[in-house]
Design a protein around this motif. Structure first.
Motif, mmCIF file in Angstrom:
data_model
loop_
_atom_site.group_PDB
_atom_site.id
_atom_site.type_symbol
_atom_site.label_atom_id
_atom_site.label_comp_id
_atom_site.label_asym_id
_atom_site.label_seq_id
_atom_site.Cartn_x
_atom_site.Cartn_y
_atom_site.Cartn_z
ATOM 1 N N PHE A 5 70.287 182.659 13.205
ATOM 2 C CA PHE A 5 69.360 181.573 13.078
ATOM 3 C C PHE A 5 69.947 180.473 12.167
ATOM 4 C CE2 PHE A 5 65.703 178.912 12.364
ATOM 5 C CZ PHE A 5 65.423 178.591 13.469
ATOM 6 N N TYR A 6 70.045 179.150 12.499
ATOM 7 C CA TYR A 6 70.323 178.127 11.514
ATOM 8 C C TYR A 6 69.023 177.265 11.166
ATOM 9 C CZ TYR A 6 75.120 179.587 12.151
ATOM 10 O OH TYR A 6 76.193 180.243 12.227
ATOM 11 N N TYR A 7 68.905 176.992 10.166
ATOM 12 C CA TYR A 7 67.793 176.116 9.590
ATOM 13 C C TYR A 7 68.823 174.642 9.229
ATOM 14 C CZ TYR A 7 64.206 179.416 8.746
ATOM 15 O OH TYR A 7 63.014 180.368 9.048
ATOM 16 N N ILE A 8 68.769 173.811 9.989
ATOM 17 C CA ILE A 8 69.808 172.491 9.595
ATOM 18 C C ILE A 8 68.880 171.542 8.967
ATOM 19 C CG2 ILE A 8 71.064 170.874 10.752
ATOM 20 C CD1 ILE A 8 71.593 172.346 13.262
ATOM 21 N N ILE A 9 69.321 171.235 7.733
ATOM 22 C CA ILE A 9 68.926 169.974 6.965
ATOM 23 C C ILE A 9 70.113 168.957 7.035
ATOM 24 C CG2 ILE A 9 68.451 169.348 4.756
ATOM 25 C CD1 ILE A 9 67.589 171.889 3.838
ATOM 26 N N PHE A 10 69.521 167.829 7.582
ATOM 27 C CA PHE A 10 70.188 166.705 8.123
ATOM 28 C C PHE A 10 70.015 165.552 7.254
ATOM 29 C CE2 PHE A 10 70.154 163.450 11.458
ATOM 30 C CZ PHE A 10 71.575 162.908 11.167
ATOM 31 N N ASN A 11 70.895 164.767 6.662
ATOM 32 C CA ASN A 11 70.388 163.415 5.882
ATOM 33 C C ASN A 11 71.331 162.426 6.687
ATOM 34 O OD1 ASN A 11 70.413 161.413 4.275
ATOM 35 N ND2 ASN A 11 71.536 162.171 2.421
ATOM 36 N N PRO A 12 70.457 161.570 7.399
ATOM 37 C CA PRO A 12 71.237 160.814 8.351
ATOM 38 C C PRO A 12 71.576 159.502 7.443
ATOM 39 C CG PRO A 12 68.537 160.681 8.479
ATOM 40 C CD PRO A 12 68.982 161.935 7.716
ATOM 41 N N ALA A 13 71.412 159.277 6.211
ATOM 42 C CA ALA A 13 71.818 158.251 5.479
ATOM 43 C C ALA A 13 73.212 158.761 4.874
ATOM 44 C CB ALA A 13 70.758 157.894 4.257
ATOM 45 N N GLY A 17 75.327 156.292 7.206
ATOM 46 C CA GLY A 17 75.125 156.624 8.555
ATOM 47 C C GLY A 17 75.901 157.355 9.574
ATOM 48 N N ASN A 18 76.926 157.632 8.953
ATOM 49 C CA ASN A 18 77.977 158.275 9.854
ATOM 50 C C ASN A 18 77.591 159.702 10.173
ATOM 51 O OD1 ASN A 18 79.825 156.243 10.189
ATOM 52 N ND2 ASN A 18 81.223 156.929 8.706
ATOM 53 N N ALA A 19 76.740 160.133 9.355
ATOM 54 C CA ALA A 19 76.237 161.571 9.563
ATOM 55 C C ALA A 19 75.483 161.663 10.845
ATOM 56 C CB ALA A 19 75.413 162.218 8.421
ATOM 57 N N VAL A 20 75.069 160.761 11.444
ATOM 58 C CA VAL A 20 74.068 160.702 12.674
ATOM 59 C C VAL A 20 74.877 161.203 13.769
ATOM 60 C CG1 VAL A 20 72.704 159.487 14.224
ATOM 61 C CG2 VAL A 20 72.616 159.048 11.846
ATOM 62 N N LYS A 21 76.227 160.623 14.009
ATOM 63 C CA LYS A 21 77.237 161.018 14.896
ATOM 64 C C LYS A 21 77.549 162.501 14.869
ATOM 65 C CE LYS A 21 79.946 157.149 16.173
ATOM 66 N NZ LYS A 21 80.741 156.167 15.652
ATOM 67 N N ILE A 22 77.863 162.800 13.544
ATOM 68 C CA ILE A 22 78.374 164.094 13.180
ATOM 69 C C ILE A 22 77.226 165.188 13.442
ATOM 70 C CG2 ILE A 22 78.814 165.784 11.340
ATOM 71 C CD1 ILE A 22 80.353 163.370 9.938
ATOM 72 N N TYR A 23 76.037 164.820 13.207
ATOM 73 C CA TYR A 23 74.841 165.641 13.718
ATOM 74 C C TYR A 23 74.535 166.137 15.147
ATOM 75 C CZ TYR A 23 70.111 167.216 14.772
ATOM 76 O OH TYR A 23 69.223 167.915 15.238
ATOM 77 N N HIS A 24 74.800 164.816 15.702
ATOM 78 C CA HIS A 24 74.743 165.016 17.246
ATOM 79 C C HIS A 24 75.878 165.818 18.068
ATOM 80 C CE1 HIS A 24 71.026 162.684 17.809
ATOM 81 N NE2 HIS A 24 71.648 161.820 17.067
ATOM 82 N N VAL A 66 71.093 178.667 6.103
ATOM 83 C CA VAL A 66 70.708 177.236 5.913
ATOM 84 C C VAL A 66 72.095 176.048 6.150
ATOM 85 C CG1 VAL A 66 69.610 175.344 4.655
ATOM 86 C CG2 VAL A 66 68.867 177.520 4.233
ATOM 87 N N LEU A 67 71.839 175.304 7.029
ATOM 88 C CA LEU A 67 72.934 174.724 7.337
ATOM 89 C C LEU A 67 72.955 173.141 6.997
ATOM 90 C CD1 LEU A 67 76.103 174.200 8.641
ATOM 91 C CD2 LEU A 67 74.874 174.256 10.801
ATOM 92 N N THR A 68 73.580 172.532 5.985
ATOM 93 C CA THR A 68 73.214 171.224 5.418
ATOM 94 C C THR A 68 74.378 170.407 6.150
ATOM 95 O OG1 THR A 68 72.650 172.179 3.299
ATOM 96 C CG2 THR A 68 73.332 169.898 3.373
ATOM 97 N N ILE A 69 74.131 169.198 6.657
ATOM 98 C CA ILE A 69 74.774 168.044 7.191
ATOM 99 C C ILE A 69 74.746 166.894 6.427
ATOM 100 C CG2 ILE A 69 75.508 166.924 9.325
ATOM 101 C CD1 ILE A 69 74.372 169.095 11.016
ATOM 102 N N GLY A 70 75.687 166.526 5.506
ATOM 103 C CA GLY A 70 75.313 165.418 4.951
ATOM 104 C C GLY A 70 76.537 165.198 3.788
ATOM 105 N N GLY A 71 76.604 164.611 2.707
ATOM 106 C CA GLY A 71 77.623 164.434 1.719
ATOM 107 C C GLY A 71 77.344 165.436 0.573
ATOM 108 N N ASP A 72 77.960 165.325 -0.588
ATOM 109 C CA ASP A 72 77.925 166.375 -1.678
ATOM 110 C C ASP A 72 76.574 166.163 -2.277
ATOM 111 O OD1 ASP A 72 80.472 167.246 -1.399
ATOM 112 O OD2 ASP A 72 81.225 165.297 -2.431
#
Ligand code: ATP
Length: 316
Positions: A5-13, A17-24, A66-72
């Motif tokens: 199971f993955y808990y995704i934590i996603f920072n759209p900022a 804002g490029n992280a939004v496309k990556i998240y999708h 825990v899967l983080t999508i964002g920057g450092d």
């Protein structure tokens, strides 16, 4: 054993804002593979810490990641939040989606988000890597860093870059790393040198005048891809501290190039320390940065050490 199971934590900022496309794109791949996950979206600066705290406080699954999508900065805040909970050993997967992405580069995770996802999905056991830990005594602050803590020039670059319009434009063109270069040029001629006192692992003190760049680092990279500490590695249980003097701007640039080439040890203006426990102090008010996040301006009294963090991705 694969993660269940993955808990995704996603920072759209992240990445302006490029992280939004990556998240999708990540979401589409997980859906296609019928992998179970749920997403928590970071809604404001600092929210990532709260999201990670919730996960670490309430998770009941043995096989969760825990899967983080964002920057450092997002990765830093995820780890910081988890470490406030009883489940600080939950492994952290990471998809780089920021402007600089130095952590991915520094540990050998692909900077390409979909390749990084493949590395995450290929993992079968947690991977233990070093992270840094700092205590700042003048502000009674402590925390963790996955990349570095810097004072002086690189902190001035971070401050300039965080508020830069060029960063947003370059991120839109997928050239976010270049924004650090432009901020560096802008800041280079306005940053002043300062005195710093460093203490090695044995407590031996050295006063270094005319310091310009001061960095405690966990791996070789900073500034969106500059390999300035080739000998730093996140697997030796040690931190690397460097202080670079600024005799004049031409000499400083020369020293920086020699550092990147791994040939700066012969120059007395470049001071290297390696150890499990290092300290430094500044007397003048200086800007600081931690994993690309501004720490504000202060006289620093910093203690550094390392700890280990379970990650969830496979390295070649
Ligand atoms: N919804 C949000 N809106 C605005 N800022 C946010 C939001 N969620 C988190 N943040 C802030 O975003 C910052 C983290 O950005 P992050 O470092 O991940 O990306 P970046 O700056 O683009 O990348 P890099 O550090 O790799 O250059 C943190 O300061 C965090 O508090």
């Amino acid at each position: 054993m694969a993660a269940g199971f993955y808990y995704i934590i996603f920072n759209p900022a992240a990445g302006s804002g490029n992280a939004v496309k990556i998240y999708h794109a990540v979401k589409a791949e997980l859906d296609a593979r019928q992998i179970a996950y749920e997403t928590r979206v970071s809604r404001y600066a600092g929210h990532t810490i709260q999201l990670a705290r919730q996960i670490g406080s309430f998770n009941e699954r043995q096989d969760a990641v825990v899967l983080t999508i964002g920057g450092d900065g997002t990765l830093n805040q995820t780890i910081t939040g988890l470490r406030m909970t009883p489940q600080s050993d939950l492994p952290v997967g990471y998809i780089p989606a920021g402007s600089g992405n130095d952590f991915a580069r520094g540990v050998g995770l692909s900077e390409d988000p979909m390749k990084a996802l493949a590395q995450v999905l290929a993992a079968e056991a947690p991977l233990t890597l070093d992270i840094g830990r700092y205590t700042e005594h003048t502000h009674h602050e402590n925390g963790y860093f996955v990349n570095n803590v810097g004072i002086g020039f690189d902190a001035a670059v971070v401050a300039s870059n965080t508020h830069s319009r060029i960063k947003r434009i370059l991120n839109r063109l997928y050239l976010g790393k270049l924004s650090y270069f432009f901020s560096g040029v802008k800041t280079f001629f306005t940053t002043k040198t300062f005195d710093v006192v460093v203490y090695d692992q044995a407590g031996k003190m050295e006063l270094i005048p005319r310091a310009f760049l001061v960095d405690a680092t966990n791996h070789p990279y900073f500034g969106g891809g500059i390999r300035f500490m080739p000998k730093a590695t996140p697997t030796d249980g040690l931190l690397d501290l460097v202080v670079v003097e600024h005799p004049n701007w031409l000499a400083f640039l020369f020293l920086l190039v020699q550092m990147i080439r791994g040939k700066a040890e012969q120059y007395p203006q470049v001071h290297y320390l390696k150890g499990k426990h290092l300290r430094l102090e500044t007397t003048a008010l200086e800007p600081g940065q931690m994993d690309g996040e501004e720490m504000g301006t202060r006289a620093f009294e910093l203690e550094f050490t390392t700890t280990t963090q379970p990650f969830w991705f496979k390295l070649d």
